[in-house]
Design an enzyme around this catalytic site. Structure first.
Site, PDB file in Angstrom:
ATOM      1  N   ASP A 125       0.853  -1.191   0.000  1.00 25.46           N
ATOM      2  CA  ASP A 125       0.000   0.000   0.000  1.00 25.46           C
ATOM      3  C   ASP A 125       0.895   1.250   0.000  1.00 25.46           C
ATOM      4  OD1 ASP A 125      -1.802   2.054   0.538  1.00 25.46           O
ATOM      5  OD2 ASP A 125      -3.105   0.717   1.685  1.00 25.46           O
ATOM      6  N   ASP A 179       3.704   0.490  -8.110  1.00 24.53           N
ATOM      7  CA  ASP A 179       3.153   1.165  -9.294  1.00 24.53           C
ATOM      8  C   ASP A 179       3.024   2.659  -9.026  1.00 24.53           C
ATOM      9  OD1 ASP A 179       0.987   1.047  -7.410  1.00 24.53           O
ATOM     10  OD2 ASP A 179      -0.310   1.694  -9.057  1.00 24.53           O
TER      11      ASP A 179
HETATM   12  C1  LIG Z   1      -1.652  -4.377  -2.290  1.00 23.42           C
HETATM   13  S1  LIG Z   1      -1.593  -6.007  -1.666  1.00 23.42           S
HETATM   14  C2  LIG Z   1      -0.272  -6.753  -2.609  1.00 23.42           C
HETATM   15  C3  LIG Z   1      -0.294  -8.255  -2.514  1.00 23.42           C
HETATM   16  C4  LIG Z   1       0.800  -8.969  -3.301  1.00 23.42           C
HETATM   17  N1  LIG Z   1       2.126  -8.638  -2.818  1.00 23.42           N
HETATM   18  C5  LIG Z   1       0.671  -8.647  -4.763  1.00 23.42           C
HETATM   19  O1  LIG Z   1       1.508  -7.862  -5.262  1.00 23.42           O
HETATM   20  O2  LIG Z   1      -0.256  -9.156  -5.403  1.00 23.42           O
HETATM   21  C6  LIG Z   1      -0.836  -5.792  -0.078  1.00 23.42           C
HETATM   22  C7  LIG Z   1      -0.973  -7.026   0.794  1.00 23.42           C
HETATM   23  O3  LIG Z   1      -0.186  -6.837   1.954  1.00 23.42           O
HETATM   24  C8  LIG Z   1      -0.952  -7.129   3.109  1.00 23.42           C
HETATM   25  N2  LIG Z   1      -0.401  -6.261   4.159  1.00 23.42           N
HETATM   26  C9  LIG Z   1      -0.464  -4.904   4.195  1.00 23.42           C
HETATM   27  N3  LIG Z   1       0.230  -4.449   5.230  1.00 23.42           N
HETATM   28  C10 LIG Z   1       0.742  -5.524   5.870  1.00 23.42           C
HETATM   29  C11 LIG Z   1       1.551  -5.693   7.013  1.00 23.42           C
HETATM   30  N4  LIG Z   1       1.989  -4.626   7.699  1.00 23.42           N
HETATM   31  N5  LIG Z   1       1.886  -6.935   7.401  1.00 23.42           N
HETATM   32  C12 LIG Z   1       1.449  -8.015   6.683  1.00 23.42           C
HETATM   33  N6  LIG Z   1       0.677  -7.924   5.590  1.00 23.42           N
HETATM   34  C13 LIG Z   1       0.340  -6.702   5.173  1.00 23.42           C
HETATM   35  C14 LIG Z   1      -2.382  -6.828   2.719  1.00 23.42           C
HETATM   36  O4  LIG Z   1      -3.308  -7.546   3.499  1.00 23.42           O
HETATM   37  C15 LIG Z   1      -2.395  -7.265   1.265  1.00 23.42           C
HETATM   38  O5  LIG Z   1      -2.711  -8.621   1.118  1.00 23.42           O
END
Ligand SMILES: C[S@@+](CC[C@H](N)C(=O)[O-])C[C@H]1O[C@@H](n2cnc3c(N)ncnc32)[C@H](O)[C@@H]1O
Length: 208
Positions: A117, A153
């Site tokens: 994110d 991105d």
């Molecule tokens: C935007 S998605 C990207 C997922 C994957 N890396 C991809 O590129 O398809 C971000 C993922 O990270 C997880 N996430 C966000 N912050 C996190 C954190 N601090 N610890 C573990 N997981 C996290 C979210 O739940 C989500 O599944």
């Protein structure tokens, strides 16, 4: 009468789920795998396409996906178990905590942070993972010569990350040509590229 699970919280853990014996002590990574192969960790693995492809392509390496959402953890585990992968585990935990407290120092050969994110609003920038405490934890966890790979991105988050990396001399930046090594696309990458967005990547290494 048998109770029918209604949510993923009610169901027992899948075989590939890594449930630490103690959440307040360092993991003994070898307890969870069949061998001491080099370890790669995917932080925020989401639905796990990248991780599953990597684990199939590199049976000679072990992989841990870290993901805070249980539904996603279970989804990746079910796929891994169907594929019979014994070199992949998924840990439901927060990424920074995992690096700072759970993974042993100098235990990881490659760390991946893909499409996290970007927290685009200025008032939320402090929530971005890519900053000094995170880089310190990355550097602690990598073996000498180990690599940290990042993709986003979001152009402004990319610039932010480049600046934070250049301010952090314990990690040195490397070139990352497209054909450098096998590196499958993630679920989010496929989705964003279909929307016409482009991703930028940063590759860095802890000096040997
Ligand atoms: C935007 S998605 C990207 C997922 C994957 N890396 C991809 O590129 O398809 C971000 C993922 O990270 C997880 N996430 C966000 N912050 C996190 C954190 N601090 N610890 C573990 N997981 C996290 C979210 O739940 C989500 O599944």
């Amino acid at each position: 009468m048998e109770t029918i699970p209604t949510t993923s919280y009610d169901r027992p853990a899948e075989p590939c789920e890594l449930i630490p014996k103690d959440y307040f002590a360092e993991l003994t990574v070898s307890d969870y795998f069949e061998n001491d192969a080099p370890l790669e960790v995917d932080l925020g693995c989401g639905d796990g396409s990248f991780l599953l492809e990597m684990a199939q392509h590199h049976p000679e390496r072990n992989f841990i996906g870290v993901e805070r959402l249980l539904g996603r953890v279970r989804k990746v585990c079910r796929k891994a178990d169907r594929l019979g992968l014994t070199n992949l585990k998924v840990l439901r935990l927060e990424s920074l905590y995992t690096l700072e407290w759970l993974l042993p120092a100098e235990s990881v050969s490659r760390l991946h942070l893909l499409c996290p994110d970007p927290w685009p609003k200025a008032k939320h920038h402090k929530r971005r993972l890519f900053q000094e405490p995170f880089l310190k934890a990355v550097s602690r966890t990598l073996i000498p010569g180990g690599e940290f790979l990042f993709k986003t991105d979001h152009p402004e988050y990319f610039e932010w990350s480049e600046e934070h990396l250049s301010d952090y001399p314990a990690l040195e930046r490397l070139d990352w040509p497209e054909d450098a090594f096998f590196y499958p696309k993630t679920d989010f990458q496929i989705q964003w590229e279909a929307e016409g967005k482009t991703l930028q990547g940063l590759r860095s290494r802890k000096p040997a």
